[in-house]
Design a protein around this motif. Structure first.
Motif, PDB file in Angstrom:
ATOM      1  N   LYS A  75      24.280  39.232  38.261  1.00 50.11           N
ATOM      2  CA  LYS A  75      25.710  39.429  38.546  1.00 50.11           C
ATOM      3  C   LYS A  75      26.018  40.863  38.972  1.00 50.11           C
ATOM      4  O   LYS A  75      27.031  41.113  39.613  1.00 50.11           O
ATOM      5  CB  LYS A  75      26.533  39.120  37.283  1.00 50.11           C
ATOM      6  CG  LYS A  75      26.417  37.715  36.756  1.00 50.11           C
ATOM      7  CD  LYS A  75      27.248  37.614  35.490  1.00 50.11           C
ATOM      8  CE  LYS A  75      26.996  36.313  34.749  1.00 50.11           C
ATOM      9  NZ  LYS A  75      27.688  36.285  33.454  1.00 50.11           N
ATOM     10  N   PHE A  91      29.034  46.613  37.871  1.00 54.63           N
ATOM     11  CA  PHE A  91      29.584  45.365  38.423  1.00 54.63           C
ATOM     12  C   PHE A  91      30.679  45.668  39.440  1.00 54.63           C
ATOM     13  O   PHE A  91      31.407  46.661  39.308  1.00 54.63           O
ATOM     14  CB  PHE A  91      30.153  44.509  37.293  1.00 54.63           C
ATOM     15  CG  PHE A  91      29.125  44.173  36.249  1.00 54.63           C
ATOM     16  CD1 PHE A  91      28.267  43.091  36.411  1.00 54.63           C
ATOM     17  CD2 PHE A  91      28.994  44.958  35.104  1.00 54.63           C
ATOM     18  CE1 PHE A  91      27.307  42.800  35.457  1.00 54.63           C
ATOM     19  CE2 PHE A  91      28.036  44.670  34.149  1.00 54.63           C
ATOM     20  CZ  PHE A  91      27.196  43.582  34.322  1.00 54.63           C
ATOM     21  N   HIS A 124      33.244  43.754  39.995  1.00 54.94           N
ATOM     22  CA  HIS A 124      34.540  43.340  39.463  1.00 54.94           C
ATOM     23  C   HIS A 124      34.512  43.353  37.940  1.00 54.94           C
ATOM     24  O   HIS A 124      33.451  43.254  37.325  1.00 54.94           O
ATOM     25  CB  HIS A 124      34.885  41.929  39.950  1.00 54.94           C
ATOM     26  CG  HIS A 124      34.757  41.770  41.421  1.00 54.94           C
ATOM     27  ND1 HIS A 124      35.667  42.307  42.307  1.00 54.94           N
ATOM     28  CD2 HIS A 124      33.801  41.160  42.176  1.00 54.94           C
ATOM     29  CE1 HIS A 124      35.277  42.022  43.543  1.00 54.94           C
ATOM     30  NE2 HIS A 124      34.147  41.334  43.488  1.00 54.94           N
ATOM     31  N   GLU A 166      32.729  40.575  34.519  1.00 59.47           N
ATOM     32  CA  GLU A 166      31.476  39.904  34.900  1.00 59.47           C
ATOM     33  C   GLU A 166      30.457  39.899  33.760  1.00 59.47           C
ATOM     34  O   GLU A 166      29.394  39.318  33.886  1.00 59.47           O
ATOM     35  CB  GLU A 166      30.894  40.546  36.156  1.00 59.47           C
ATOM     36  CG  GLU A 166      31.776  40.297  37.361  1.00 59.47           C
ATOM     37  CD  GLU A 166      31.065  40.512  38.681  1.00 59.47           C
ATOM     38  OE1 GLU A 166      30.384  39.590  39.158  1.00 59.47           O
ATOM     39  OE2 GLU A 166      31.204  41.611  39.234  1.00 59.47           O
ATOM     40  N   TYR A 167      30.788  40.598  32.701  1.00 58.85           N
ATOM     41  CA  TYR A 167      29.991  40.463  31.489  1.00 58.85           C
ATOM     42  C   TYR A 167      30.980  40.455  30.324  1.00 58.85           C
ATOM     43  O   TYR A 167      32.122  40.892  30.461  1.00 58.85           O
ATOM     44  CB  TYR A 167      28.969  41.593  31.346  1.00 58.85           C
ATOM     45  CG  TYR A 167      29.531  42.909  30.860  1.00 58.85           C
ATOM     46  CD1 TYR A 167      30.120  43.810  31.743  1.00 58.85           C
ATOM     47  CD2 TYR A 167      29.474  43.248  29.509  1.00 58.85           C
ATOM     48  CE1 TYR A 167      30.637  45.005  31.291  1.00 58.85           C
ATOM     49  CE2 TYR A 167      29.984  44.453  29.056  1.00 58.85           C
ATOM     50  CZ  TYR A 167      30.561  45.331  29.949  1.00 58.85           C
ATOM     51  OH  TYR A 167      31.076  46.512  29.508  1.00 58.85           O
ATOM     52  N   LYS A 189      33.540  47.717  34.134  1.00 55.65           N
ATOM     53  CA  LYS A 189      32.661  47.487  35.290  1.00 55.65           C
ATOM     54  C   LYS A 189      31.254  48.039  35.088  1.00 55.65           C
ATOM     55  O   LYS A 189      30.487  48.119  36.062  1.00 55.65           O
ATOM     56  CB  LYS A 189      33.277  48.145  36.539  1.00 55.65           C
ATOM     57  CG  LYS A 189      34.477  47.422  37.096  1.00 55.65           C
ATOM     58  CD  LYS A 189      34.879  48.081  38.398  1.00 55.65           C
ATOM     59  CE  LYS A 189      35.994  47.354  39.072  1.00 55.65           C
ATOM     60  NZ  LYS A 189      36.360  48.012  40.337  1.00 55.65           N
TER      61      LYS A 189
END
Lengths: 185, 109
Positions: A33, A81, A83, A86-87, A141
């Motif tokens: 990701k 990341f 966006h 995402e985690y 992020k």
């Protein structure tokens, strides 16, 4: 007083003993990701090999060489990341769980509401001496997890100026009163 | 022209073999076949100068390739270590800075 305690720990931490390697395999799924990934896995033999290739003539490399002389492993994973979201916290739950085990102590925790950063620094204590270092930095992020196994001098590590870490003189900036906006223990 | 013909005639004239020719041919045919070489003889063949060159090449390659591999792995490990130290140092520094900034804010309050 919490800040003073944290600072005192930061300044006074000298050497640490041999610590335990964290299991970071749970993070590997995030690589798919992430827009940018740094994955460093250096066990004892690779560290010794790397140290041989560090130049003694370069002052910063010489510092690193001295620092890694007694290390048993260096493991760093960073994920950036594109966006937010995402985690999730569940992705690092296993690491927090390992750091919650006996022997690990959180020496610094910095939470910034403005930047939405959360930085935690842990030391592994084994017997009479502390051992190993872990850093967990979370940002909407970005996720950074560092695990260093072996004896390490945090002061020297934070003085690696030429590697992008300007030295900061804590003694000149002693706080007189703690703030209540950030969580430092 | 006649000289050339004479020369050819002389050169191509029939000659009878020597008296012992048949004996010598038969003696050669009756000689025993050469024995199978021993391992020592085979090793000696390998060590003859032309093959020794290949052995030398093989030895050089077997030294150079591992050395180059170690060089590559060492350089890569060094770069990884420097990246790891930079990330760690940066995060430690950021934490220190925030602690100090918080302290300063506390001083102002």
């Amino acid at each position: 007083m919490k800040i003073l305690g944290g600072l005192a720990l930061f300044v006074l931490i000298g050497t640490a003993g041999y610590g335990q390697v964290l299991d970071l395999k749970g993070l590997e799924k995030l690589a798919a990701k992430a827009s940018d990934v740094t994955d460093v896995t250096l066990d004892g033999s690779l560290l010794r090999l790397a140290a041989k290739f560090l130049s003694a003539d370069d002052p910063d490399q010489a510092k690193v060489k001295k620092l890694v002389a007694e290390l048993k492993g260096v493991y760093v994973k960073t994920y950036e990341f594109a966006h937010e979201g995402e985690y999730s916290e569940s992705d690092i739950a296993s690491i927090r769980s390992q750091l919650g085990a006996p022997g690990w102590s959180r020496i610094v925790g910095v939470k910034s509401k403005k930047d939405r950063d959360n930085t935690e620094i842990y030391l592994k204590t084994g017997g009479a001496e502390p051992g190993g270092l872990a850093i967990v930095c979370t940002n909407p992020k970005e996720l950074v997890v560092v695990n260093i196994v072996g004896k390490i001098d945090l002061d020297e590590l934070s003085e690696l100026g030429d590697l992008g870490v300007p030295k900061i003189d804590i003694e000149k900036a002693k706080p007189a009163k703690p703030a209540d906006k950030k969580d430092n223990d | 022209m006649s000289n050339l013909e004479d020369d050819l005639r002389i050169a191509l004239r029939r000659e009878e073999p020597a008296a012992d020719f048949t004996e010598r041919v038969l003696a050669r045919l009756n000689q025993p076949a050469p024995a199978e070489p021993t391992w020592l003889e085979r090793l000696a063949v390998l060590m003859r100068p032309p093959r020794l060159q290949w052995v030398a090449v093989a030895m050089i390659v077997s030294v150079v390739i591992p050395a180059a591999t170690v060089e590559y792995r060492g350089e890569r490990a060094k770069q990884q270590l420097l990246v790891a130290m930079r990330v760690t140092g940066t995060k430690l520094h950021q934490a220190q800075r925030k602690v100090v900034e918080t302290g300063r804010m506390g001083t102002r309050l």
